[in-house]
Write a protein that holds these residues in place. Structure first.
Motif, mmCIF file in Angstrom:
data_model
loop_
_atom_site.group_PDB
_atom_site.id
_atom_site.type_symbol
_atom_site.label_atom_id
_atom_site.label_comp_id
_atom_site.label_asym_id
_atom_site.label_seq_id
_atom_site.Cartn_x
_atom_site.Cartn_y
_atom_site.Cartn_z
ATOM 1 N N GLY A 65 -10.501 -53.737 -129.985
ATOM 2 C CA GLY A 65 -9.783 -52.936 -128.680
ATOM 3 C C GLY A 65 -10.729 -53.267 -127.385
ATOM 4 N N GLU A 66 -11.905 -53.870 -127.626
ATOM 5 C CA GLU A 66 -12.742 -53.626 -126.238
ATOM 6 C C GLU A 66 -12.213 -54.999 -125.273
ATOM 7 N N MET A 67 -12.577 -54.752 -124.211
ATOM 8 C CA MET A 67 -12.242 -55.525 -123.053
ATOM 9 C C MET A 67 -13.493 -56.406 -122.470
ATOM 10 N N VAL A 68 -13.216 -57.626 -121.958
ATOM 11 C CA VAL A 68 -14.218 -58.329 -121.513
ATOM 12 C C VAL A 68 -14.514 -57.952 -120.252
ATOM 13 N N ASP A 69 -15.649 -58.491 -119.431
ATOM 14 C CA ASP A 69 -15.941 -58.154 -118.220
ATOM 15 C C ASP A 69 -15.122 -59.086 -117.298
ATOM 16 N N GLY A 70 -14.860 -60.197 -117.643
ATOM 17 C CA GLY A 70 -14.045 -61.306 -117.048
ATOM 18 C C GLY A 70 -13.777 -62.483 -117.721
ATOM 19 N N TYR A 71 -13.252 -63.364 -117.069
ATOM 20 C CA TYR A 71 -12.794 -64.610 -117.665
ATOM 21 C C TYR A 71 -12.685 -65.905 -116.691
ATOM 22 N N VAL A 72 -12.602 -66.947 -117.276
ATOM 23 C CA VAL A 72 -12.716 -68.282 -116.480
ATOM 24 C C VAL A 72 -11.925 -69.398 -117.085
ATOM 25 N N LEU A 73 -11.436 -70.203 -116.590
ATOM 26 C CA LEU A 73 -10.909 -71.399 -117.208
ATOM 27 C C LEU A 73 -12.078 -72.214 -118.106
ATOM 28 N N ASP B 204 0.895 -63.222 -108.426
ATOM 29 C CA ASP B 204 -0.428 -63.345 -108.883
ATOM 30 C C ASP B 204 -1.397 -62.336 -109.206
ATOM 31 N N VAL B 205 -1.455 -61.250 -108.471
ATOM 32 C CA VAL B 205 -2.180 -60.296 -108.907
ATOM 33 C C VAL B 205 -1.682 -59.782 -110.430
ATOM 34 N N ARG B 206 -0.342 -59.659 -110.541
ATOM 35 C CA ARG B 206 0.073 -59.217 -111.839
ATOM 36 C C ARG B 206 -0.455 -60.068 -113.114
ATOM 37 N N GLY B 207 -0.424 -61.566 -112.803
ATOM 38 C CA GLY B 207 -0.820 -62.373 -113.713
ATOM 39 C C GLY B 207 -2.225 -62.545 -113.887
ATOM 40 N N ALA B 208 -3.235 -62.102 -112.789
ATOM 41 C CA ALA B 208 -4.432 -61.923 -113.191
ATOM 42 C C ALA B 208 -4.733 -60.873 -113.870
ATOM 43 N N ILE B 209 -4.072 -59.697 -113.915
ATOM 44 C CA ILE B 209 -4.294 -58.303 -114.743
ATOM 45 C C ILE B 209 -3.926 -58.688 -115.958
ATOM 46 N N LEU B 210 -2.794 -59.292 -116.366
ATOM 47 C CA LEU B 210 -2.307 -59.649 -117.583
ATOM 48 C C LEU B 210 -3.164 -60.482 -118.379
ATOM 49 N N LEU B 211 -4.079 -61.368 -117.670
ATOM 50 C CA LEU B 211 -4.817 -62.216 -118.495
ATOM 51 C C LEU B 211 -6.063 -61.507 -119.065
ATOM 52 N N PHE B 212 -6.522 -60.384 -118.362
ATOM 53 C CA PHE B 212 -7.312 -59.534 -119.128
ATOM 54 C C PHE B 212 -6.647 -58.871 -120.236
ATOM 55 N N LYS C 65 -6.651 -65.885 -129.018
ATOM 56 C CA LYS C 65 -5.665 -66.826 -129.296
ATOM 57 C C LYS C 65 -4.487 -66.594 -128.246
ATOM 58 N N ASN C 66 -4.463 -65.233 -127.687
ATOM 59 C CA ASN C 66 -3.461 -65.195 -126.359
ATOM 60 C C ASN C 66 -3.941 -65.806 -125.052
ATOM 61 N N ALA C 67 -4.984 -66.198 -125.176
ATOM 62 C CA ALA C 67 -5.348 -66.976 -123.841
ATOM 63 C C ALA C 67 -6.053 -68.113 -124.268
ATOM 64 N N PRO C 68 -5.630 -69.191 -124.620
ATOM 65 C CA PRO C 68 -6.318 -70.512 -125.157
ATOM 66 C C PRO C 68 -7.072 -71.325 -124.222
ATOM 67 N N ASP C 69 -6.611 -71.311 -122.983
ATOM 68 C CA ASP C 69 -7.141 -72.145 -122.079
ATOM 69 C C ASP C 69 -8.420 -71.257 -121.355
ATOM 70 N N HIS C 70 -8.634 -70.087 -121.657
ATOM 71 C CA HIS C 70 -9.640 -69.376 -121.050
ATOM 72 C C HIS C 70 -10.726 -68.943 -121.863
ATOM 73 N N VAL C 71 -12.043 -68.562 -121.436
ATOM 74 C CA VAL C 71 -13.070 -68.270 -122.069
ATOM 75 C C VAL C 71 -13.614 -66.914 -121.356
ATOM 76 N N GLY C 72 -14.043 -65.792 -122.127
ATOM 77 C CA GLY C 72 -14.271 -64.652 -121.611
ATOM 78 C C GLY C 72 -15.898 -64.271 -121.593
ATOM 79 N N PHE C 73 -16.293 -63.345 -121.108
ATOM 80 C CA PHE C 73 -17.776 -62.879 -120.716
ATOM 81 C C PHE C 73 -17.909 -61.490 -120.722
ATOM 82 N N LYS C 74 -19.026 -60.842 -121.175
ATOM 83 C CA LYS C 74 -19.399 -59.426 -121.018
ATOM 84 C C LYS C 74 -20.779 -59.156 -121.088
ATOM 85 N N ASN C 75 -21.233 -58.515 -119.990
ATOM 86 C CA ASN C 75 -22.356 -57.727 -119.777
ATOM 87 C C ASN C 75 -22.556 -56.589 -120.901
#
Length: 440
Positions: A104-112, A88-96, A127-137
């Protein structure tokens, strides 16, 4: 408040009665007595148990937050790996990594997407995570470094080095890591000082002063260089060196890390005052005329700098005494105090306009607990146990882990803030490990 101060009183009695750099080294008998006290303390066991119950509930930041944030998960991943399946932890990391942007930048986080219920002018999609949306401060510069640290802790605990070769959109995780570092050096690196920059915020915070929302880089932002962002990058590079010591980029990482260490000490450490300066402003300063920002002590950034190995042992002792004195002068409950003295009333907008609110002098276990961890790791066992006391006491009193605390130890924000739970669980584990070895 009275009970917390009573619990914390031992620290101030010791401090006021002459604990100096020349203090006597504790005897073996003293060390054994402290170790036995730690092992027998029921509050430590209770708080650790409560923390584990909270972290079992998922990887979101806490009650009131549906999102999964890299900077939060980074501070409770070790406990999460003991309470949740590693897969489960592995999956959460890979989703980032699936949410990584083309630059190349990374989001703060994500949510369905179905849970994306708040207004955001610039949501992030992939396109690699079509069911999620990310956000960033975007005022902050710790997203990439938080994820690298998170990944490093996961690998060190699980020995799952295979995650580095996991392919996402045709690129491996290790390749995507380098894209993140390239992004930071290209977009957030000041070549004059050889250090990362972000917007001016309060210490490690993610809210800039002259903006109603405060979390997005815009025309009201001021470029600023601080110790927190750069210490986070130093730690991230060290993690990479440890998990890929023979990697193709290892020599570059070591060189870059050394440059950051040198420049952080050269430009951000005030040798005379024995503290880190809050900011360098390469362009324009947002400070009121005549305001001396260097009177402010940044507790959170200092704790992360210690974790990055930027301070010698005698300097750690000095900054810890400064933190204790700041707590006394402010009347706040613990060394989780974000900063002292605070920025003037009205300097920040919204709920940070008043001193001792949120990141403008609020008390955050999320960072105070990390300072406790560093005290343990650097041999300050009595100090760590004493200064942990107020944080433990309020968890027992409130039966939960609040996001931050105001004057008189008033709890605020999320009532199940997993970052607070995680740093306390880890601090307790470090203390118990030392105590068990000492009591043998």
């Amino acid at each position: 408040m009275r009970r917390n101060l009573t619990f914390f009183g031992l620290t101030f009695i010791l401090f006021s009665s002459g604990l100096s750099a020349q203090q006597k080294i504790p005897s073996k008998a003293d060390q054994l007595k402290l170790a036995q006290t730690i092992l027998a303390d029921p509050k430590l066991k209770y708080v650790d148990s409560l923390a584990r119950q909270v972290i079992k509930e998922g990887f979101n930041a806490g009650s009131g937050y549906s999102q999964i944030w890299a900077r939060d998960l980074n501070t409770f991943i070790e406990t999460a790996l003991e309470e949740r399946p590693a897969a489960d932890v592995r999956g959460a990391i890979l989703l980032f990594f699936q949410m990584q942007q083309p630059n190349g930048e990374m989001v703060d986080g994500y949510v369905l997407k179905k849970d994306f219920t708040w207004h955001d002018d610039t949501p992030y999609y992939s396109k690699n995570a079509p069911d999620h949306v990310g956000f960033k401060n975007t005022v902050e510069t710790d997203q990439e470094t938080s994820l690298i640290q998170l990944l490093g802790k996961y690998i060190q605990k699980t020995k799952d080095y295979g995650i580095l070769d996991e392919s996402i959109g045709g690129l491996s995780v290790k390749e995507r890591i380098q894209l993140m570092l390239d992004y930071l050096r290209r977009e957030r690196f000041n070549t004059t000082y050889g250090l990362l920059w972000g917007a001016m915020t309060a210490d490690w915070g993610d809210v800039q002063p002259h903006d109603d929302f405060g979390c997005d880089w815009n025309a009201l932002s001021n470029e600023a260089i601080d110790i927190y962002d750069n210490a986070m990058l130093i730690i991230a590079l060290q993690n990479l060196i440890e998990i890929q010591p023979n990697g193709a980029k290892a020599a570059d990482w070591k060189k870059f890390k050394k440059e950051l260490e040198t420049n952080s000490r050269r430009y951000l450490w005030d040798q005379k005052k024995q503290k880190f300066i809050p900011h360098i402003y390469p362009q324009h300063s947002p400070l009121p005329k005549g305001f001396d920002e260097n009177q402010i002590h940044y507790h959170g950034g200092t704790a992360i700098a210690i974790e990055a190995g930027l301070l010698k042992r005698n300097e750690i002792k000095t900054v810890n005494r400064q933190m204790l004195e700041n707590v006394r002068l402010s009347g706040m409950p613990s060394i989780g105090l974000t900063l002292y003295p605070t920025y003037p009333a009205g300097f920040f907008k919204g709920w940070m306009a008043e001193p001792y609110h949120y990141q403008n002098g609020g008390d955050w276990t999320w960072f105070g607990g990390r300072m406790i961890q560093q005290l343990v790791r650097n041999g300050f066992y009595q100090e760590a146990y004493d200064e942990l006391g107020p944080m433990i006491d309020r968890v027992v009193k409130n039966k939960g882990f609040y996001e931050w605390y105001g004057k008189n130890d008033v709890p605020s924000g999320s009532g199940k803030f997993k970052g607070s739970a995680g740093v306390l669980s880890k601090a307790i584990a470090l203390l118990h490990q030392w105590a068990s070895e000492t009591a043998k």
